[in-house]
Motif scaffolding. Structure first.
Motif, PDB file in Angstrom:
ATOM      1  N   GLU A   1       0.845  -1.197   0.000  1.00 30.72           N
ATOM      2  CA  GLU A   1       0.000   0.000   0.000  1.00 30.72           C
ATOM      3  C   GLU A   1       0.879   1.246   0.000  1.00 30.72           C
ATOM      4  OE1 GLU A   1      -1.854   0.598   4.070  1.00 30.72           O
ATOM      5  OE2 GLU A   1      -1.712  -1.572   3.994  1.00 30.72           O
ATOM      6  N   ASP A   2       0.301   2.362  -0.384  1.00 29.45           N
ATOM      7  CA  ASP A   2       1.055   3.600  -0.497  1.00 29.45           C
ATOM      8  C   ASP A   2       1.439   4.139   0.871  1.00 29.45           C
ATOM      9  OD1 ASP A   2       0.965   3.585  -3.242  1.00 29.45           O
ATOM     10  OD2 ASP A   2      -0.883   4.770  -3.339  1.00 29.45           O
ATOM     11  N   CYS A   3       2.652   4.641   0.926  1.00 31.19           N
ATOM     12  CA  CYS A   3       3.151   5.282   2.144  1.00 31.19           C
ATOM     13  C   CYS A   3       4.201   6.283   1.678  1.00 31.19           C
ATOM     14  CB  CYS A   3       3.762   4.226   3.065  1.00 31.19           C
ATOM     15  SG  CYS A   3       4.095   4.819   4.724  1.00 31.19           S
ATOM     16  N   SER A   4       4.156   7.493   2.206  1.00 32.10           N
ATOM     17  CA  SER A   4       5.095   8.520   1.751  1.00 32.10           C
ATOM     18  C   SER A   4       6.515   8.178   2.191  1.00 32.10           C
ATOM     19  CB  SER A   4       4.688   9.886   2.312  1.00 32.10           C
ATOM     20  OG  SER A   4       4.708   9.857   3.721  1.00 32.10           O
ATOM     21  N   ASP A   5       7.491   8.666   1.449  1.00 29.22           N
ATOM     22  CA  ASP A   5       8.892   8.434   1.784  1.00 29.22           C
ATOM     23  C   ASP A   5       9.208   9.113   3.115  1.00 29.22           C
ATOM     24  OD1 ASP A   5       9.108   7.140  -0.593  1.00 29.22           O
ATOM     25  OD2 ASP A   5      10.136   8.775  -1.649  1.00 29.22           O
TER      26      ASP A   5
END
Length: 77
Positions: free
Chosen positions: A21-25
């Motif tokens: 799933e998306d997760c910010s850097d």
């Protein structure tokens, strides 16, 4: 705070994991649960068995001996 559970691989001391799933850097906290690796308790237990403390009675005797030594160090025995 977002908690993501995934599986990873350890190679040469580095953890490699892919997030589904998306997760910010950003920097993240990592907790590793290695199911097939002995924990500290298991390692100490194996060491005690190797040193001959393989029964509850022997462990109890060791504890009593350590307590007496601690009392002697404090000048109470």
């Amino acid at each position: 705070m977002k908690i993501i559970k995934t599986k990873g691989i350890i190679e040469n001391g580095q953890v490699k994991a892919t997030l589904n799933e998306d997760c910010s850097d950003s920097e993240v906290d990592v907790i590793v649960v290695a199911k097939d690796e002995p924990d500290e308790f298991d390692q100490r237990y194996q060491m005690m068995i190797e040193k001959g403390y393989d029964t509850p009675e022997k462990v109890h005797q060791l504890i009593q001996q350590v307590k007496l030594e601690m009392l002697k160090e404090k000048g109470r025995a």
